[in-house]
Design a protein around this motif. Structure first.
Motif, PDB file in Angstrom:
ATOM      1  N   VAL A  47       0.845  -1.190   0.000  1.00 28.54           N
ATOM      2  CA  VAL A  47       0.000   0.000   0.000  1.00 28.54           C
ATOM      3  C   VAL A  47       0.885   1.247   0.000  1.00 28.54           C
ATOM      4  CG1 VAL A  47      -1.769   1.301   1.207  1.00 28.54           C
ATOM      5  CG2 VAL A  47      -1.833  -1.207   1.229  1.00 28.54           C
ATOM      6  N   ALA A  48       1.791   1.317   0.970  1.00 26.43           N
ATOM      7  CA  ALA A  48       2.670   2.481   1.091  1.00 26.43           C
ATOM      8  C   ALA A  48       3.848   2.107   1.977  1.00 26.43           C
ATOM      9  CB  ALA A  48       1.929   3.667   1.688  1.00 26.43           C
ATOM     10  N   SER A  49       4.948   2.823   1.788  1.00 26.29           N
ATOM     11  CA  SER A  49       6.114   2.603   2.631  1.00 26.29           C
ATOM     12  C   SER A  49       6.800   3.935   2.885  1.00 26.29           C
ATOM     13  CB  SER A  49       7.090   1.616   1.977  1.00 26.29           C
ATOM     14  OG  SER A  49       7.597   2.142   0.765  1.00 26.29           O
ATOM     15  N   ILE A  50       7.614   3.948   3.932  1.00 22.92           N
ATOM     16  CA  ILE A  50       8.331   5.157   4.303  1.00 22.92           C
ATOM     17  C   ILE A  50       9.696   4.764   4.846  1.00 22.92           C
ATOM     18  CG2 ILE A  50       7.280   5.209   6.613  1.00 22.92           C
ATOM     19  CD1 ILE A  50       7.335   8.300   6.396  1.00 22.92           C
ATOM     20  N   TYR A  58       3.991   5.037  -2.715  1.00 21.02           N
ATOM     21  CA  TYR A  58       2.598   4.615  -2.674  1.00 21.02           C
ATOM     22  C   TYR A  58       2.256   3.750  -3.875  1.00 21.02           C
ATOM     23  CZ  TYR A  58       1.893   8.303   0.815  1.00 21.02           C
ATOM     24  OH  TYR A  58       1.969   9.096   1.932  1.00 21.02           O
ATOM     25  N   ALA A  59       1.349   2.813  -3.649  1.00 20.49           N
ATOM     26  CA  ALA A  59       0.816   2.034  -4.752  1.00 20.49           C
ATOM     27  C   ALA A  59      -0.060   2.925  -5.624  1.00 20.49           C
ATOM     28  CB  ALA A  59      -0.001   0.858  -4.225  1.00 20.49           C
ATOM     29  N   ASP A  60      -0.174   2.570  -6.877  1.00 27.39           N
ATOM     30  CA  ASP A  60      -0.964   3.385  -7.804  1.00 27.39           C
ATOM     31  C   ASP A  60      -2.421   3.516  -7.360  1.00 27.39           C
ATOM     32  OD1 ASP A  60       0.764   2.230 -10.828  1.00 27.39           O
ATOM     33  OD2 ASP A  60       1.258   3.801  -9.371  1.00 27.39           O
ATOM     34  N   PHE A  61      -2.973   2.478  -6.762  1.00 29.24           N
ATOM     35  CA  PHE A  61      -4.394   2.514  -6.413  1.00 29.24           C
ATOM     36  C   PHE A  61      -4.700   3.498  -5.278  1.00 29.24           C
ATOM     37  CE2 PHE A  61      -3.961   0.303  -2.470  1.00 29.24           C
ATOM     38  CZ  PHE A  61      -3.011  -0.690  -2.658  1.00 29.24           C
ATOM     39  N   VAL A  62      -3.665   3.966  -4.598  1.00 23.65           N
ATOM     40  CA  VAL A  62      -3.894   4.906  -3.507  1.00 23.65           C
ATOM     41  C   VAL A  62      -4.477   6.216  -4.049  1.00 23.65           C
ATOM     42  CG1 VAL A  62      -2.750   6.326  -1.773  1.00 23.65           C
ATOM     43  CG2 VAL A  62      -2.189   3.897  -1.977  1.00 23.65           C
ATOM     44  N   GLY A  64      -3.762   9.303  -4.017  1.00 22.84           N
ATOM     45  CA  GLY A  64      -3.829  10.462  -3.143  1.00 22.84           C
ATOM     46  C   GLY A  64      -4.769  10.340  -1.963  1.00 22.84           C
ATOM     47  N   ARG A  65      -5.363   9.183  -1.755  1.00 26.74           N
ATOM     48  CA  ARG A  65      -6.338   9.013  -0.680  1.00 26.74           C
ATOM     49  C   ARG A  65      -5.693   8.648   0.656  1.00 26.74           C
ATOM     50  NH1 ARG A  65      -9.635   4.644  -1.467  1.00 26.74           N
ATOM     51  NH2 ARG A  65      -7.979   3.605  -2.679  1.00 26.74           N
ATOM     52  N   PHE A  66      -4.547   8.036   0.624  1.00 24.26           N
ATOM     53  CA  PHE A  66      -3.892   7.563   1.850  1.00 24.26           C
ATOM     54  C   PHE A  66      -2.601   8.343   2.076  1.00 24.26           C
ATOM     55  CE2 PHE A  66      -5.480   2.980   0.775  1.00 24.26           C
ATOM     56  CZ  PHE A  66      -6.796   3.413   0.907  1.00 24.26           C
ATOM     57  N   THR A  67      -2.231   8.479   3.351  1.00 23.02           N
ATOM     58  CA  THR A  67      -0.982   9.143   3.695  1.00 23.02           C
ATOM     59  C   THR A  67      -0.246   8.324   4.739  1.00 23.02           C
ATOM     60  OG1 THR A  67      -1.951  11.325   3.268  1.00 23.02           O
ATOM     61  CG2 THR A  67       0.095  11.253   4.541  1.00 23.02           C
ATOM     62  N   ASN A  83     -11.354   8.765   2.143  1.00 24.21           N
ATOM     63  CA  ASN A  83     -12.169   8.454   0.973  1.00 24.21           C
ATOM     64  C   ASN A  83     -12.120   6.953   0.654  1.00 24.21           C
ATOM     65  OD1 ASN A  83     -13.841   8.885  -1.228  1.00 24.21           O
ATOM     66  ND2 ASN A  83     -12.171   9.480  -2.597  1.00 24.21           N
ATOM     67  N   LEU A  84     -12.376   6.163   1.668  1.00 17.50           N
ATOM     68  CA  LEU A  84     -12.288   4.708   1.506  1.00 17.50           C
ATOM     69  C   LEU A  84     -13.359   4.188   0.566  1.00 17.50           C
ATOM     70  CD1 LEU A  84     -11.396   3.834   5.172  1.00 17.50           C
ATOM     71  CD2 LEU A  84     -10.097   3.080   3.175  1.00 17.50           C
ATOM     72  N   LYS A  85     -13.000   3.142  -0.153  1.00 20.16           N
ATOM     73  CA  LYS A  85     -13.897   2.504  -1.099  1.00 20.16           C
ATOM     74  C   LYS A  85     -14.103   1.050  -0.682  1.00 20.16           C
ATOM     75  CE  LYS A  85     -11.798   5.243  -4.829  1.00 20.16           C
ATOM     76  NZ  LYS A  85     -11.090   5.182  -6.146  1.00 20.16           N
ATOM     77  N   PRO A  86     -15.200   0.424  -1.081  1.00 19.56           N
ATOM     78  CA  PRO A  86     -15.417  -0.988  -0.740  1.00 19.56           C
ATOM     79  C   PRO A  86     -14.251  -1.874  -1.170  1.00 19.56           C
ATOM     80  CG  PRO A  86     -17.451  -0.034  -1.553  1.00 19.56           C
ATOM     81  CD  PRO A  86     -16.396   1.008  -1.735  1.00 19.56           C
ATOM     82  N   GLU A  87     -13.616  -1.558  -2.262  1.00 19.59           N
ATOM     83  CA  GLU A  87     -12.491  -2.373  -2.731  1.00 19.59           C
ATOM     84  C   GLU A  87     -11.236  -2.216  -1.869  1.00 19.59           C
ATOM     85  OE1 GLU A  87     -14.308  -0.198  -4.519  1.00 19.59           O
ATOM     86  OE2 GLU A  87     -13.059   0.887  -5.989  1.00 19.59           O
TER      87      GLU A  87
END
Length: 120
Positions: A47-50, A58-62, A64-67, A83-87
């Motif tokens: 999903v994401a790493s730091i 960030y993964a492409d599917f993020v 801009g929704r996740f930080t 802005n969470l989605k069912p997926e």
């Protein structure tokens, strides 16, 4: 070393959650921390790493929704989910690359996972 993840839950589409993951134990340094997820019947994916220096990925599917953020003093990584989605429904796992002693190599550790369920 233990990675304790928390913050998952049930939320409606469009809602937000904040995940936390704290590393504890014999730690000299943490080089990278990240969040992965695994939905039913699917492979685990990043999903994401730091990094310890604050560089993020960030993964492409993020989209801009996740930080992702980290607190080096607390050996903790956070993932703000907006802005969470069912997926996005999945078990979210934290991961850390840890060095136990100066000059030793890195070892990857995984947390126990926290379930995020997004209803439509």
């Amino acid at each position: 070393v233990q990675l304790q993840a928390s913050g998952g839950g049930l939320v409606q589409a469009g809602g937000s959650l904040r995940l936390s993951c704290a590393a504890s134990g014999s730690i000299f340094s943490i080089n990278n921390m990240g969040w992965y997820r695994q939905a039913p019947g699917k492979q685990r994916e990043l999903v994401a790493s730091i990094t310890s220096g604050g560089s993020t990925n960030y993964a492409d599917f993020v989209q801009g929704r996740f930080t992702i953020s980290g607190d080096n003093a607390k050996n903790t990584v956070y993932l703000q989910l907006n802005n969470l989605k069912p997926e996005d429904t999945a078990v979210y796992y934290c991961n850390a690359d840890i060095t136990h002693m100066p000059g030793w190599g890195r070892i990857a550790y995984w947390g126990q996972g926290t379930l995020v369920t997004v209803s439509s």
